[in-house]
Write an enzyme that holds these catalytic residues in place. Sequence first.
Site, mmCIF file in Angstrom:
data_model
loop_
_atom_site.group_PDB
_atom_site.id
_atom_site.type_symbol
_atom_site.label_atom_id
_atom_site.label_comp_id
_atom_site.label_asym_id
_atom_site.label_seq_id
_atom_site.Cartn_x
_atom_site.Cartn_y
_atom_site.Cartn_z
ATOM 1 N N GLY A 1 21.118 -3.182 -33.143
ATOM 2 C CA GLY A 1 21.419 -2.477 -34.197
ATOM 3 C C GLY A 1 22.900 -2.174 -34.537
ATOM 4 O O GLY A 1 23.168 -2.128 -35.693
ATOM 5 N N LYS B 1 17.353 -8.919 -34.479
ATOM 6 C CA LYS B 1 16.478 -7.646 -34.908
ATOM 7 C C LYS B 1 15.531 -7.948 -35.914
ATOM 8 O O LYS B 1 16.124 -8.900 -36.753
ATOM 9 C CB LYS B 1 17.533 -6.613 -35.171
ATOM 10 C CG LYS B 1 17.944 -5.990 -33.877
ATOM 11 C CD LYS B 1 17.061 -5.293 -33.126
ATOM 12 C CE LYS B 1 17.406 -4.872 -31.604
ATOM 13 N NZ LYS B 1 16.391 -4.626 -30.823
ATOM 14 N N LYS C 1 0.767 -1.266 -0.139
ATOM 15 C CA LYS C 1 -0.027 0.089 0.005
ATOM 16 C C LYS C 1 0.797 1.200 -0.024
ATOM 17 O O LYS C 1 0.567 2.346 -0.731
ATOM 18 C CB LYS C 1 -0.813 0.194 1.227
ATOM 19 C CG LYS C 1 -2.149 -0.562 1.072
ATOM 20 C CD LYS C 1 -3.090 -0.369 2.384
ATOM 21 C CE LYS C 1 -2.586 -1.153 3.425
ATOM 22 N NZ LYS C 1 -3.319 -1.414 4.720
ATOM 23 N N ASP D 1 17.315 -13.999 -28.361
ATOM 24 C CA ASP D 1 15.762 -13.597 -29.001
ATOM 25 C C ASP D 1 15.567 -12.105 -28.683
ATOM 26 O O ASP D 1 15.736 -11.441 -27.652
ATOM 27 C CB ASP D 1 14.609 -14.283 -28.538
ATOM 28 C CG ASP D 1 14.380 -15.629 -29.389
ATOM 29 O OD1 ASP D 1 15.030 -15.984 -30.382
ATOM 30 O OD2 ASP D 1 13.847 -16.441 -28.894
ATOM 31 N N ASP D 2 14.907 -11.283 -29.667
ATOM 32 C CA ASP D 2 14.286 -10.233 -29.335
ATOM 33 C C ASP D 2 13.030 -10.415 -28.219
ATOM 34 O O ASP D 2 12.448 -11.566 -28.395
ATOM 35 C CB ASP D 2 13.516 -9.506 -30.492
ATOM 36 C CG ASP D 2 13.481 -7.948 -30.366
ATOM 37 O OD1 ASP D 2 13.611 -7.487 -29.318
ATOM 38 O OD2 ASP D 2 13.453 -7.142 -31.359
ATOM 39 N N GLU D 3 12.989 -9.628 -27.294
ATOM 40 C CA GLU D 3 11.978 -9.768 -26.235
ATOM 41 C C GLU D 3 10.556 -9.868 -26.612
ATOM 42 O O GLU D 3 9.862 -10.340 -25.988
ATOM 43 C CB GLU D 3 12.072 -8.911 -25.098
ATOM 44 C CG GLU D 3 11.742 -7.569 -24.854
ATOM 45 C CD GLU D 3 12.576 -6.706 -25.781
ATOM 46 O OE1 GLU D 3 13.529 -7.243 -26.344
ATOM 47 O OE2 GLU D 3 12.466 -5.475 -26.252
ATOM 48 N N HIS E 1 15.399 -9.772 -19.001
ATOM 49 C CA HIS E 1 15.228 -8.606 -19.693
ATOM 50 C C HIS E 1 14.546 -7.352 -18.873
ATOM 51 O O HIS E 1 13.513 -7.981 -18.079
ATOM 52 C CB HIS E 1 14.367 -8.770 -21.108
ATOM 53 C CG HIS E 1 14.647 -7.858 -22.048
ATOM 54 N ND1 HIS E 1 13.727 -6.672 -21.770
ATOM 55 C CD2 HIS E 1 15.208 -7.684 -23.115
ATOM 56 C CE1 HIS E 1 14.175 -5.913 -23.007
ATOM 57 N NE2 HIS E 1 14.974 -6.467 -23.706
#
Length: 407
Positions: free
Chosen positions: A357, A144, A95, A171-173, A261
């Site tokens: 990239g 990518k 909380k 892998d790409d997420e 990740h």
Amino acid sequence: MSGYCRATYRCYDEKADFGKKAQGIAVGLTVGSWTDLPEARKAEMEKHLGKVVSVTEVPAAESPTGERYADIVIDYPDINFSRDIPALLVTVFGKLSMDGRIKLIDLDFSEDFLSAFPGPKFGIEGVRKQLGVENRPLLMSIFKSVIGHDLPNLREQFFRQALGGVDLIKDDEILFENPLTPLEKRVEACMAAAAEAKRETGQELLYAVNLTGPTFKLAENAKRAIRAGANALLFNVLAYGFDALAELARDPEIHVPIAAHPAVSGAIYPSPHYGIAAPLLLGKLMRLAGADLVLFPSPYGSVVMPKEENMALKDALTSDGLPLRKSFPVPSAGIHPGLVPLIHRDFGLDVVVNAGGGIHGHPLGTAAGGRAFRQAIDAVLAGEPLREAAKRHDELRAAIEAWGIKE
Ligand SMILES: CSCCC(=O)C(=O)COP(=O)(O)O
């Protein structure tokens, strides 16, 4: 620390009595009310009561943001919560996370709480051992453009990344279960490409396949991937919760490194006033839950985290202060070969240089992208300026012409 887990908060308020606020938290998040209890009941409840350890007030004139704040430290009795991360987080910042301008800065775990967590199965040492690389930063490449591609295409992309001499490919997420590249077929195709590339490079390679699906199927999916040949996993920890990672990491049948990740973490750590500080969120808690490698934004690339926070995060992953294996720091996003000197200066040898990239976007192609990074790493370790090394290496020269060098 014995019998208590300790939480440190930073609380901003223009005129609050921070001492009173701290007492309110310590009581409110443990026994609920104290002064109204009869004396006999107080004696019984004492062992459940949170304790204010310190309140350090900083006036507006001395505050970096020009706002008055206090750092509040509170001890919470272990007896109040079970030995899992959700129980601890809900206790110390359930909380409270919604109650004004307050940020959870740090947690110190009691020995008893810590003893419930094996931490990373492999850690820095174990990952290095699997790869047979002891004396240099590792290099990871990120797929990518994976959505909408079929298996032959993915296999080709993998092969080109592997030829560049990278140690890990992730892998790409955002690649989830899909009809074009389903989990097991994807693993088989990529591991076949890894074997083919090894015949040319002689290098071991880990492929961190994205572990996805409903929470209750994660362990089963991980085991399916491993049976198909996966030798590492990528996991979007914050979308699922730390406990999901902890369960995967302590499962003896999931005997491969797990890369965490940071997707979704930007909703939690960046504000100075709210959320959970990055060194705790992406550092200590990831390591406690069992991440062997942890990705996070670097201080230099396209998505940046302030340097001081980055260094504290690195320390949380690698310090001797926790009796757990160390997790590999993976500063990421917008990384190119011209940043390798800075990465080495700030992180030393035990770091994974990670690029998407910066590898695929290399002017001479993906394999050349990997080679440019390896050339940059070798140059930095030899103490050679990148521009000098670039005179001998076409790939490094092209990378520097494209992206420059940041010093
Ligand atoms: C923000 S840390 C995660 C980095 C990542 O997953 C990624 O895809 C980065 O790609 P880039 O092309 O910027 O190297």
